[in-house]
Write a protein that holds these residues in place. Structure first.
Motif, PDB file in Angstrom:
ATOM      1  N   HIS A  89       0.809  -1.218   0.000  1.00 17.05           N
ATOM      2  CA  HIS A  89       0.000   0.000   0.000  1.00 17.05           C
ATOM      3  C   HIS A  89       0.849   1.277   0.000  1.00 17.05           C
ATOM      4  CE1 HIS A  89      -2.938   2.968   1.585  1.00 17.05           C
ATOM      5  NE2 HIS A  89      -3.745   2.294   0.803  1.00 17.05           N
ATOM      6  N   GLU A  93       0.583   4.520  -2.492  1.00 21.85           N
ATOM      7  CA  GLU A  93       0.402   5.894  -1.992  1.00 21.85           C
ATOM      8  C   GLU A  93       1.462   6.812  -2.587  1.00 21.85           C
ATOM      9  OE1 GLU A  93      -1.533   6.168   2.446  1.00 21.85           O
ATOM     10  OE2 GLU A  93       0.616   6.023   2.272  1.00 21.85           O
ATOM     11  N   TYR A 105      -4.570   1.987  -7.853  1.00 24.22           N
ATOM     12  CA  TYR A 105      -5.247   0.879  -7.160  1.00 24.22           C
ATOM     13  C   TYR A 105      -4.226  -0.160  -6.697  1.00 24.22           C
ATOM     14  CZ  TYR A 105      -9.294   2.774  -9.631  1.00 24.22           C
ATOM     15  OH  TYR A 105     -10.269   3.605 -10.121  1.00 24.22           O
ATOM     16  N   VAL A 106      -4.552  -0.825  -5.568  1.00 19.46           N
ATOM     17  CA  VAL A 106      -3.775  -1.998  -5.128  1.00 19.46           C
ATOM     18  C   VAL A 106      -4.728  -3.191  -5.174  1.00 19.46           C
ATOM     19  CG1 VAL A 106      -2.503  -3.071  -3.233  1.00 19.46           C
ATOM     20  CG2 VAL A 106      -2.338  -0.628  -3.591  1.00 19.46           C
ATOM     21  N   GLY A 112      -0.334  -4.677   3.261  1.00 18.15           N
ATOM     22  CA  GLY A 112       0.274  -3.717   4.186  1.00 18.15           C
ATOM     23  C   GLY A 112       1.775  -3.901   4.242  1.00 18.15           C
ATOM     24  N   SER A 143       3.844   5.359   5.776  1.00 20.23           N
ATOM     25  CA  SER A 143       2.595   5.928   5.259  1.00 20.23           C
ATOM     26  C   SER A 143       2.829   7.352   4.728  1.00 20.23           C
ATOM     27  CB  SER A 143       1.560   5.982   6.376  1.00 20.23           C
ATOM     28  OG  SER A 143       1.997   6.921   7.344  1.00 20.23           O
ATOM     29  N   TYR A 292       2.290  -9.939   2.846  1.00 19.62           N
ATOM     30  CA  TYR A 292       1.621  -8.758   2.283  1.00 19.62           C
ATOM     31  C   TYR A 292       1.787  -8.734   0.757  1.00 19.62           C
ATOM     32  CZ  TYR A 292       2.235  -7.303   7.162  1.00 19.62           C
ATOM     33  OH  TYR A 292       2.248  -7.242   8.521  1.00 19.62           O
ATOM     34  N   GLN A 311     -10.947  -0.530  -4.342  1.00 20.77           N
ATOM     35  CA  GLN A 311      -9.546  -0.527  -3.886  1.00 20.77           C
ATOM     36  C   GLN A 311      -8.740   0.687  -4.366  1.00 20.77           C
ATOM     37  OE1 GLN A 311     -10.691  -4.418  -4.414  1.00 20.77           O
ATOM     38  NE2 GLN A 311      -8.563  -5.057  -4.303  1.00 20.77           N
ATOM     39  N   VAL A 313      -6.648   3.977  -4.124  1.00 16.96           N
ATOM     40  CA  VAL A 313      -5.763   4.557  -3.103  1.00 16.96           C
ATOM     41  C   VAL A 313      -5.859   6.075  -3.194  1.00 16.96           C
ATOM     42  CG1 VAL A 313      -3.351   4.779  -2.379  1.00 16.96           C
ATOM     43  CG2 VAL A 313      -4.209   2.585  -3.221  1.00 16.96           C
TER      44      VAL A 313
END
Ligand code: SF4
Length: 335
Positions: A89, A93, A105-106, A112, A143, A292, A311, A313
């Protein structure tokens, strides 16, 4: 069998994928890659594939392939309306921050990362309050909110170079969130953890568990073996190997050397890709799967292309603007 499927099987075979598929499985994989590639074209999508993905994703549908640094760089000018990120993710981002007009999109809600989850924006604000004036150098595995609180982002490919530049202007820095990488970098730069470099307690659940004692065992069993480990491994493991780096550095090392055997101490997808790229070289398995990364499959990519909405992002603009500044700083200092 339809002609298009036959052609897809021979395309995948020419890429070496047949060497990594069980008998009969190549036809199933080709059916999926064919449908995904058709949909991708129809929707003007580009697929980014991190090197920890499985070879069917990397070779069968990946348009932009590489480590975190290369993918972030490539995403700045991704030639498409949609970016499907086969990675975790925080990488998606980063793509959204760097190319906000694209839809990103993921293909898994479980993609994670233990490092990214180890630190929050509030943690960084507290660290800065506790150590006023120190620059915050942040590993890309974080993040958007954490990136927004940081001064400069690094990847394993450029962390040492960027830290050297930071130390030209600062006596001390904060490095988050990977404690092991921080200790390894401190050692390479002659700095003292906890004094010259303030660390956080994040770890990668894949790289923290390798057993350094096994390196010696493998070296005795395979004379001439060269061991390479990712910089997220603990320092006792790094002390036992011949080369430490990011996955891009490791791939180049393999390409440019001629050892009798290579031990790749990292996520298993990397070793699978190395075996396909260098079929003439001998690789010994010492790897672990990242749950992940492996939550993404050809099936989940296909489902996402059929129904992408759930999904997507997104990154709030106020965070994205600040995070972009720290990522751009990385590109500037890594150049
Ligand atoms: S391998 Fe480690 S650092 Fe990479 S995504 Fe998985 S948990 Fe995160």
């Amino acid at each position: 069998m339809e002609t298009a499927l036959k052609e897809e099987i021979s395309r995948l075979t020419s890429l070496g994928l047949h060497r990594r598929c069980a008998e009969g499985d190549l036809e199933r994989v080709a059916g999926l890659t064919l449908e995904i590639n058709r949909l991708k074209k129809k929707k003007n999508a580009v697929i980014c594939a991190h090197v920890y993905q499985t070879p069917d994703i990397i070779l069968g549908i990946g348009d932009l392939v590489g480590d975190s640094y290369k993918l972030a760089d490539d995403c700045r000018n991704a030639p498409a309306d949609i970016i499907v990120f086969c990675g975790v993710h925080f990488m998606a981002e980063t793509a959204k921050i760097l190319n906000p007009s694209k839809k990103v999109y993921v293909p898994s809600i479980n993609a994670g990362c233990s490092l990214s989850e180890a630190v929050t924006g509030a943690d960084v604000r507290k660290l800065k309050a506790d150590h006023p004036g120190l620059p915050v150098i942040t590993y890309i595995n974080t993040s958007a909110e954490v990136k927004a609180e940081s001064d400069c982002i690094v990847t394993s490919a450029n962390a040492e170079k960027i830290l050297r530049k930071m130390y030209e202007k600062h006596d001390r820095v904060i490095f988050i969130p990977d404690r092991f990488m921080g200790v390894n970098l401190a050692k390479a730069l002659g700095k003292t953890p906890g004094e010259d470099i303030i660390l956080w307690n994040g770890t990668c659940i894949v790289h923290e568990h390798f057993d350094p004692g096994l390196i010696k065992v493998y070296k005795q069993k395979y004379p001439g073996l060269v061991a390479l480990a990712h910089a997220e491994c603990p320092s006792d493991l790094i002390a036992a190997v011949d080369f430490m780096g990011g996955t891009g550095d490791m791939m180049r090392y393999v390409e440019n050397t001629n050892a009798s055997a290579y031990l790749l101490v990292t996520e298993c997808g990397f070793g699978e890709l190395a075996r396909i790229r260098f079929p003439e070289k001998n690789f010994i398995a010492m790897c672990r799967l990242c749950p992940y990364m492996k939550s993404i499959t050809l099936g989940s990519v296909l489902a996402l292309l059929k129904d992408p909405a759930p999904q997507e992002v997104t990154v709030p603009e106020a965070i994205a603007v600040r995070a972009k500044r720290s990522i751009e700083k990385m590109f500037e200092l890594a150049a």
